[in-house]
Design a protein around this motif. Structure first.
Motif, mmCIF file in Angstrom:
data_model
loop_
_atom_site.group_PDB
_atom_site.id
_atom_site.type_symbol
_atom_site.label_atom_id
_atom_site.label_comp_id
_atom_site.label_asym_id
_atom_site.label_seq_id
_atom_site.Cartn_x
_atom_site.Cartn_y
_atom_site.Cartn_z
ATOM 1 N N UNK A 131 0.820 -1.220 0.000
ATOM 2 C CA UNK A 131 0.000 0.000 0.000
ATOM 3 C C UNK A 131 0.848 1.262 0.000
ATOM 4 N N UNK A 132 2.119 1.130 0.313
ATOM 5 C CA UNK A 132 2.957 2.308 0.528
ATOM 6 C C UNK A 132 3.163 3.145 -0.729
ATOM 7 N N UNK A 133 2.968 2.548 -1.898
ATOM 8 C CA UNK A 133 3.178 3.307 -3.140
ATOM 9 C C UNK A 133 1.911 3.970 -3.652
ATOM 10 N N UNK A 134 0.812 3.848 -2.899
ATOM 11 C CA UNK A 134 -0.452 4.436 -3.344
ATOM 12 C C UNK A 134 -0.491 5.935 -3.028
ATOM 13 N N UNK A 135 -0.823 6.702 -4.040
ATOM 14 C CA UNK A 135 -0.995 8.152 -3.910
ATOM 15 C C UNK A 135 -2.465 8.469 -4.157
ATOM 16 N N UNK A 136 -3.022 9.394 -3.366
ATOM 17 C CA UNK A 136 -4.439 9.717 -3.430
ATOM 18 C C UNK A 136 -4.656 11.055 -4.123
ATOM 19 N N UNK A 137 -5.551 11.076 -5.095
ATOM 20 C CA UNK A 137 -6.067 12.326 -5.650
ATOM 21 C C UNK A 137 -7.494 12.457 -5.136
ATOM 22 N N UNK A 138 -7.693 13.404 -4.235
ATOM 23 C CA UNK A 138 -8.982 13.567 -3.548
ATOM 24 C C UNK A 138 -9.802 14.656 -4.229
ATOM 25 N N UNK A 139 -10.946 14.259 -4.774
ATOM 26 C CA UNK A 139 -11.803 15.227 -5.451
ATOM 27 C C UNK A 139 -12.749 15.883 -4.457
ATOM 28 N N UNK A 140 -12.876 17.205 -4.568
ATOM 29 C CA UNK A 140 -13.781 17.954 -3.701
ATOM 30 C C UNK A 140 -14.302 19.160 -4.460
ATOM 31 N N UNK A 141 -15.545 19.540 -4.160
ATOM 32 C CA UNK A 141 -16.109 20.722 -4.819
ATOM 33 C C UNK A 141 -15.452 22.001 -4.325
ATOM 34 N N UNK A 142 -14.970 21.979 -3.076
ATOM 35 C CA UNK A 142 -14.402 23.193 -2.490
ATOM 36 C C UNK A 142 -13.084 22.873 -1.782
ATOM 37 N N UNK A 143 -11.947 23.033 -2.469
ATOM 38 C CA UNK A 143 -10.648 22.740 -1.854
ATOM 39 C C UNK A 143 -10.321 23.617 -0.652
ATOM 40 N N UNK A 144 -11.060 24.726 -0.487
ATOM 41 C CA UNK A 144 -10.788 25.640 0.622
ATOM 42 C C UNK A 144 -11.633 25.355 1.863
ATOM 43 N N UNK A 145 -12.491 24.353 1.798
ATOM 44 C CA UNK A 145 -13.303 24.020 2.966
ATOM 45 C C UNK A 145 -12.415 23.426 4.051
ATOM 46 N N UNK A 146 -12.823 23.525 5.325
ATOM 47 C CA UNK A 146 -12.003 22.975 6.410
ATOM 48 C C UNK A 146 -11.695 21.490 6.233
ATOM 49 N N UNK A 147 -12.681 20.705 5.798
ATOM 50 C CA UNK A 147 -12.442 19.271 5.638
ATOM 51 C C UNK A 147 -11.461 18.997 4.505
ATOM 52 N N UNK A 148 -11.517 19.802 3.439
ATOM 53 C CA UNK A 148 -10.579 19.642 2.331
ATOM 54 C C UNK A 148 -9.163 20.013 2.757
ATOM 55 N N UNK A 149 -9.040 21.107 3.514
ATOM 56 C CA UNK A 149 -7.714 21.515 3.989
ATOM 57 C C UNK A 149 -7.130 20.483 4.941
#
Length: 324
Positions: free
Chosen positions: A33-51
């Motif tokens: 699993x160590x080589x897995x990189x995550x691209x996390x999609x979000x409607x608002x990258x500036x929201x607290x949960x996104x940050x």
């Protein structure tokens, strides 16, 4: 020589299941699993949960993409595909539209993308054409995915979330289930956090689970067994409201009544199928050995952060009236 990075795109990354999957990846000690990189999609990258996600690890990249705007998602796919090692996997969770709410938006979102798709447990697929609203939307999404050639897919079909017993809504839910379900009906249950771990297990055994549906279930209990398990785990009974309120909700809200009826159907279907709840739980444990029973979840829930209000798009007023 090190292996190339594997990129997994997560749609619904700031939701309960998406975050659970990301945390499962980041906290896993498995070398695979160590080589897995995550691209996390979000409607608002500036929201607290996104940050919070973007600061969690340098293996997580938060990207703006709105599932209702296919061009933004297409760009995210294209950018991820051009990364080192290319786009290796996709995990998509679509938000529950709400009790009795129209689900055409959910269906439209799901048909726009390729995925390990978090769907819903519904017993025998022979009843699929009779389902409505969000359940029918998920059926249509599954059918669309099956129709795509050259795509490796897995459907996760989670059972009833244990978190539905949290807070005031949980007290009402417990009472409605006690008043509505037969005493012998077993409710299939899963802790929302565990879905992310099961998804990671599927990614780690992708060949084995390609073109398969996995019912994600950690326990199956009657309403009496639910309360007994909660007492053992938390030292107190589940919250509840007077029975007359539960009966009134069932009488007044057709969507709540329909949900109870569907739970009965799923129980009866599962009893008649070779894959009993016990078999399904055992299968899930091969993907995630630390799968929580309801008793263990009740014991652990006090350590969790309080859930934000209206987390599942259902308010007390909407539960009572069936209107949004």
């Amino acid at each position: 020589m090190t292996s190339p990075t594997r990129t997994v795109l997560v749609a619904g990354a700031t939701g309960k299941q998406g975050r659970a999957f990301i945390e499962a990846v980041l906290h896993s000690q498995a070398e695979s699993v160590q080589d897995i990189r995550i691209v996390a999609l979000t409607r608002n990258p500036n929201s607290p949960s996104s940050k919070e996600l973007s600061h969690a690890s340098d293996r997580v990249q938060v990207v703006r993409a709105d599932l209702d705007q296919p061009d933004t998602v297409r760009k995210a796919f294209q950018d991820a595909s051009q990364s080192e090692g290319g786009l290796w996997g996709v995990f998509v969770v679509l938000a529950f539209p709400g009790l009795g709410a129209d689900a055409t938006g959910e269906e439209r979102q799901g048909k726009a993308h390729h995925l390990i798709f978090s769907s819903v447990e519904r017993g025998d697929e022979g009843y699929d054409d009779k389902l409505t609203l969000d359940r029918l939307a998920k059926v249509q999404i599954e059918r669309h995915i099956r129709s795509l050639t050259g795509l490796r897919w897995t459907f996760l079909r989670p059972a009833f979330f244990m978190e539905n017993f949290d807070g005031t809504i949980g007290s009402i839910t417990n009472t409605v289930l006690k008043c509505g379900l037969q005493k012998t009906t077993k409710l299939q249950l899963i802790a929302a956090d565990d879905i992310g771990h099961v998804a990671l297990g599927v990614f780690q055994a992708s060949d084995e689970y390609a073109s398969k549906a996995v019912v994600v279930i950690g326990d199956a209990l009657t309403t009496q067994e639910l309360n007994e398990a909660h007492v053992r785990g938390a030292g107190k009974p589940l919250g509840s409201v007077p029975n007359f309120l539960g009966k009134a909700l069932l009488a007044a809200n057709k969507h709540t009544k329909g949900l109870i009826s569907d739970m009965e159907r799923v129980h009866n279907d599962r009893e008649a199928l070779p894959e009993s709840s016990a078999v399904l739980i055992a299968q899930c444990r091969t993907l995630y050995p630390e799968l929580q029973t309801f008793e263990v979840w009740a014991k652990n829930r006090g350590r969790k952060k309080e859930r934000k209000a209206n987390w599942n798009n259902v308010t007390i007023g909407e539960l009572a009236t069936g209107k949004r």
